[in-house]
Design an enzyme around this catalytic site. Structure first.
Site, PDB file in Angstrom:
ATOM      1  N   LYS A  83       3.710  40.711 -29.049  1.00  0.00           N
ATOM      2  CA  LYS A  83       4.625  40.092 -30.451  1.00  0.00           C
ATOM      3  C   LYS A  83       4.111  40.825 -31.630  1.00  0.00           C
ATOM      4  CE  LYS A  83       5.892  35.861 -28.674  1.00  0.00           C
ATOM      5  NZ  LYS A  83       6.273  33.982 -28.992  1.00  0.00           N
TER       6      LYS A  83
HETATM    7  O1  G3P Z   1       7.287  32.046 -28.793  1.00  0.00           O
HETATM    8  C1  G3P Z   1       7.219  30.610 -29.485  1.00  0.00           C
HETATM    9  C2  G3P Z   1       8.805  29.966 -30.350  1.00  0.00           C
HETATM   10  O2  G3P Z   1       9.600  30.042 -28.793  1.00  0.00           O
HETATM   11  C3  G3P Z   1       8.509  29.404 -31.168  1.00  0.00           C
HETATM   12  O3  G3P Z   1       8.866  28.093 -30.940  1.00  0.00           O
HETATM   13  O4  G3P Z   1       9.486  26.184 -31.003  1.00  0.00           O
HETATM   14  O5  G3P Z   1       7.514  26.194 -32.374  1.00  0.00           O
HETATM   15  O6  G3P Z   1       9.881  26.629 -32.550  1.00  0.00           O
HETATM   16  P1  G3P Z   1       8.747  26.768 -31.647  1.00  0.00           P
END
Ligand code: G3P
Length: 218
Positions: A83
């Site tokens: 990533k």
């Molecule tokens: O893979 C990470 C991404 O899905 C982050 O999600 O819930 O932290 O906005 P969130």
């Protein structure tokens, strides 16, 4: 459509893997920090559970740092995907890593322009964060439609990972537009199984069955 699970928690990954519905895993520094374990060891354990793509994020900000970190992370297992944040340095790193056969997932993507740049750089995966767009009051679904249009119009090799999924509706919207992958948190996956009418229906079937058994015994 592929389902990835968006967590670094081994129990959650095992539970969904046992159900046979998981094609990969995405992690990030926040998700790994929640587990409190040594990150490389945790990623190794995740790779032992799921043989699909497992995203592991770099934390360096300069291209050289990202590339160095990525090469180390890639040694964990053949299914590790790196990533890389959607920055200028990140995009340079994507080019280098993809040319070495190391798959990348461009993360922290919030606009159609960023998707276009990541696709042109040759990223294997691109992760638009739709939940965070929704949190900001923006039309995250419209952004996804346009993003899919861009990917399809030019046949880019990049696969879209719909990320920052907040609810099961987000998964349906992603499926409707033919998104390649949704990375879904454990709690949303759990909710996707459930419908009150299923529970009510099952309850009624079992009660009627018991009634029949009782009648047959008389
Ligand atoms: O893979 C990470 C991404 O899905 C982050 O999600 O819930 O932290 O906005 P969130």
């Amino acid at each position: 459509m592929k389902f990835f699970i968006d967590t670094a928690n081994l129990d959650q990954i095992k539970e969904m893997q046992d159900l046979g519905i998981i094609d990969g895993v995405t992690t990030n520094p926040t998700l790994l920090s929640k587990e409190g374990a040594e990150p490389i060891e945790q990623l190794k354990k995740i790779c032992e559970i799921v043989d699909g793509p497992i995203s592991a994020e770099v934390v360096g900000l300069k291209t050289e740092e990202m590339v160095k970190e990525a090469r180390e992370l890639a040694k964990i297992a053949p299914n590790i995907v790196i990533k890389i944040p959607m920055t200028r340095d990140g995009i340079k790193a994507v080019k280098i890593l993809e040319s070495e056969g190391i798959k990348t997932n461009v993360t922290l993507v919030f606009s159609q322009n960023q998707v276009l740049i990541a696709a042109k750089a040759g990223a294997s995966y691109i992760s638009p964060f739709i939940g965070r767009l929704m949190d900001d009051g923006q039309d995250e679904i419209d952004m996804l439609w346009e993003t899919m249009d861009i990917i399809k119009a030019y046949n880019f090799k990049s696969e879209l990972i719909v990320a920052s999924v907040r609810n099961s509706r987000h998964v349906i919207e992603a499926a409707k537009m033919g998104a390649h992958i949704a990375t879904i948190p454990f709690n949303v996956l759990e909710k996707m199984f459930k419908h009150p009418r299923t529970d009510q229906g099952l309850d009624a079937f079992l009660k009627d069955w018991e009634k029949l058994q009782a009648q047959l015994k008389k």
